[in-house]
Design an enzyme around this catalytic site. Structure first.
Site, short mmCIF file in Angstrom:
data_model
loop_
_atom_site.label_atom_id
_atom_site.label_comp_id
_atom_site.label_asym_id
_atom_site.label_seq_id
_atom_site.Cartn_x
_atom_site.Cartn_y
_atom_site.Cartn_z
N SER A 276 -20.44 13.59 -25.94
CA SER A 276 -20.07 14.56 -26.97
C SER A 276 -21.19 14.82 -27.97
CB SER A 276 -18.81 14.10 -27.72
OG SER A 276 -19.12 13.08 -28.62
N LYS B 297 -20.15 10.52 -34.56
CA LYS B 297 -20.03 11.96 -34.77
C LYS B 297 -20.86 12.38 -35.99
CE LYS B 297 -17.02 12.97 -31.52
NZ LYS B 297 -17.32 11.72 -30.80
#
Length: 217
Positions: free
Chosen positions: A137, A175
């Site tokens: 991701s 993230k």
């Protein structure tokens, strides 16, 4: 007859492998030879393989083996090996805490799974730890599945920092951080993944990205 760059690369690989079985990464080779891109390293390695100086070994990380050295290189190798060995004493060891999701959050990492040796220039001040990346991701930020990320321990971070975030006290993920009014947004760097939006009391920052290591197969 080897070119100057071919000879330099061959000796550099040989010297590094004297202290272990793993060849240097392509980035380390590029920096050692002062090249701007890894494509030049690919061409040099291919030439050395074709001339019988190197061999690519299947199914091994950084799968290179030095088959022979150019004539007259023994004294050069000996001198440089001594320099490399002296440099190893300056390495910094940080704990490795297992795998972190670069995808959907996974169970919080608590167990220490060894250690990572780093040159001092890869980290700044403060405490650090390493995590292995699981997922894709964050690929647009240059963080790939299987990479090792070096994390600076901190409970604070700025918008835009890539952080280790503990969610609901149970799950941890890597993230990019953004705050929007009364929400915490954890942003993936892959268009196939959705934003993760939480209340501030759901997210605890456990560190931010300081550096990255990659093994080439």
């Amino acid at each position: 007859m080897l070119t100057k760059k071919q000879r330099e690369l061959l000796l550099f690989i040989h010297e590094r492998m004297q202290s272990g079985d793993i060849a240097p990464s392509f980035d380390e080779m590029r920096e050692a030879l002062g090249l701007k891109s890894k494509s030049g390293i690919h061409r040099l390695i291919t030439a050395l393989v074709e001339r019988g100086y190197l061999e690519r070994l299947p199914n091994r990380a950084r799968a290179l083996e030095v088959k022979k050295l150019p004539e007259g290189s023994d004294s050069v190798v000996s001198k440089t090996i001594e320099t490399v060995s002296n440099g190893l004493s300056d390495m910094i060891q940080i704990p490795l805490y297992g795998r972190i999701a670069a995808g959907s959050p996974i169970e919080a990492i608590r167990d220490e799974n060894g250690a990572v040796d780093l040159p001092p220039h890869m980290i700044g001040g403060g405490d650090h730890y390493a995590l292995e990346v699981d997922g894709d991701s964050m690929i647009k930020a240059g963080i790939h599945d299987g990479d090792t990320v070096i994390i600076q321990k901190t409970e604070t971070a700025r918008d835009g920092d890539i952080v280790v975030a503990l969610v609901d006290g149970e799950e941890v993920t890597l993230k990019r951080l953004k705050r929007d009014k009364d929400k915490i947004i954890l942003i993936p760097e892959n268009d196939e993944y959705e934003l993760q939006i939480y209340d501030p009391n759901q997210v605890v920052i456990q560190g931010k990205l300081a550096s990255l290591m990659r093994t080439y197969h």
